[in-house]
Write an enzyme that holds these catalytic residues in place. Structure first.
Site, mmCIF file in Angstrom:
data_model
loop_
_atom_site.group_PDB
_atom_site.id
_atom_site.type_symbol
_atom_site.label_atom_id
_atom_site.label_comp_id
_atom_site.label_asym_id
_atom_site.label_seq_id
_atom_site.Cartn_x
_atom_site.Cartn_y
_atom_site.Cartn_z
ATOM 1 N N ARG A 1 15.627 4.514 5.727
ATOM 2 C CA ARG A 1 16.935 5.176 5.666
ATOM 3 C C ARG A 1 17.517 5.217 7.064
ATOM 4 N NH1 ARG A 1 14.646 10.310 2.847
ATOM 5 N NH2 ARG A 1 12.946 9.481 4.077
ATOM 6 N N ASP B 1 20.300 5.647 10.205
ATOM 7 C CA ASP B 1 21.330 6.608 10.629
ATOM 8 C C ASP B 1 22.725 5.997 10.571
ATOM 9 O OD1 ASP B 1 19.457 8.593 11.414
ATOM 10 O OD2 ASP B 1 19.156 7.567 13.334
ATOM 11 N N TYR C 1 12.317 -3.322 14.088
ATOM 12 C CA TYR C 1 13.668 -3.034 14.565
ATOM 13 C C TYR C 1 13.945 -3.819 15.839
ATOM 14 C CZ TYR C 1 14.158 1.205 11.631
ATOM 15 O OH TYR C 1 14.284 2.093 10.589
ATOM 16 N N ARG D 1 15.325 4.906 18.846
ATOM 17 C CA ARG D 1 16.427 5.235 19.760
ATOM 18 C C ARG D 1 15.951 6.133 20.899
ATOM 19 N NH1 ARG D 1 20.838 7.495 15.795
ATOM 20 N NH2 ARG D 1 21.863 7.998 17.795
#
Lengths: 245, 245
Positions: free
Chosen positions: A50, A52, A111, A198
């Protein structure tokens, strides 16, 4: 009921993220609404990760079940027709086994985080990279990042609102490479905490500009305290790349 | 008066192209209007290549003169501040010699053309690639393309409205490579005819999908007749990459 596995590319700009929310358009809603049109009933998407608001995907994976049995190549075309004009695209669709679950069967997620380092703001890549006018030392970032590999308590790099039961995660790989004017941070793990990538990138940026060294990153990790980490890097530089099963 | 050489990145989406026109916003107007604000007088930009509507640039080069002498790094920041919110960015700015002319001093121009080949439409790269659902044979395209290298009459690949005096041009290099799901066509020459790259790509696409072979391309070139060439590939797959001096 036939089960379908979707591989999805999307531009997260202007969306509230993957998950349905009352305050804006989500990737989940865009695709579920498209499926409703040709399935003739509401469908429920389950997803590998999920993301952001503002985060992009090159190869997000989701699955859903449908009463009708429509060939996967037709499902791909139908969804892509109905999701317009949103910047969401099904890039692959196949039948999935009965046991398959996009979230729970996932063995590895990866990622990519892109940082553009140059004086001029991005024209073509605006909203697709974290732009900084500073030069960053990719080699120093890569070397320091290696201390994060393995099983650790990642509390320093975990969002305050993270709902995971445990702050322990095993990072399988992290690499930082200079690619033209960009720095690419690639990470791979079975699963991630909320904002983990992040927050790691925000701390590595401090290493890249010489404000932190490897030991500072080590200290931050060991502090197990979000307040000891760097900033949360902006969402729009992050891409969900791949889910492996 | 000091002369400045600008290297410019822009997203051509929604613009009428490089050159000022009455029917819409151009890159030239965006930058000239920005310069007017800090120069205090109208400036005139001269450019290496006048791109069509929708064509992008990674490294377009232009020059202008200004009465004030402002350091190049300040000029870069000032233009980038004033061009917002347009997707135009000065990525480099330096003083140029008195003899320098962005158009007439240019020794070599290079372009990239991107074709995305996959069933799913582009989400992240919409408006940045020519999307086709067909698989194209990059090797066959590359091999056939080599017959275009050298000095030829390129009438077959020249727009009807092209204003150049001669259809003769010397193509220094052309390469066609598969890059993931994309095909990248790269060309290099001192100068190009109007639509030359897009018309070449339109014919190479026929080779890539097996409708044409190398001999068909040769015949088209020798016909010196635009009607014997393939379609004009869409503007939005084309990038002006670099100008050499």
């Amino acid at each position: 009921m036939p089960k379908y596995k979707l591989t999805i590319e999307f531009d997260g700009t202007g969306l509230v993220g993957w998950q349905r929310q009352d305050n804006g358009m989500s990737v989940q809603q865009i695709i579920e609404d498209a499926c409703l049109i040709f399935a003739g009933h509401e469908v429920r998407l389950h997803v590998a990760g999920r993301t952001d608001a503002g985060v992009h995907a090159l190869g997000m994976v989701a699955h859903f079940e449908m009463e009708k049995d429509i060939p996967p190549n037709k499902v791909l075309l139908a969804i892509n027709h109905h999701v317009k004009p949103h910047r969401v695209s099904i890039v692959d669709c196949e039948y999935a086994d009965e046991e398959f679950h996009a979230r729970f069967s996932c063995l590895e997620r990866s990622y990519l985080y892109r940082i553009l380092c140059r004086p001029g703001r991005p024209a073509l890549e605006e909203g697709r990279v974290w732009w900084t006018q500073r030069k960053l030392d990719a080699d120093a970032m890569h070397e320091a990042a290696q201390i994060l590999v393995g099983k650790h308590d990642f509390s320093t790099f975990r969002a305050v609102q993270c709902q995971a039961n445990s702050p322990l995660r095993t990072l399988d790989e992290i690499s930082v490479r200079q690619v033209g004017e960009e720095i690419h941070v690639r990470v791979r793990a079975r699963s991630f905490l909320h904002h983990q990538v992040r927050n790691i990138v925000g701390s590595l940026e401090l290493v890249g500009r010489g404000k932190w060294n490897k030991q500072d990153l080590q200290n931050a990790l060991e502090a197990k305290d979000r307040a000891k980490g760097g900033q949360t890097a902006p969402a729009h530089g992050l891409y969900f790349v791949e889910a492996k099963y």
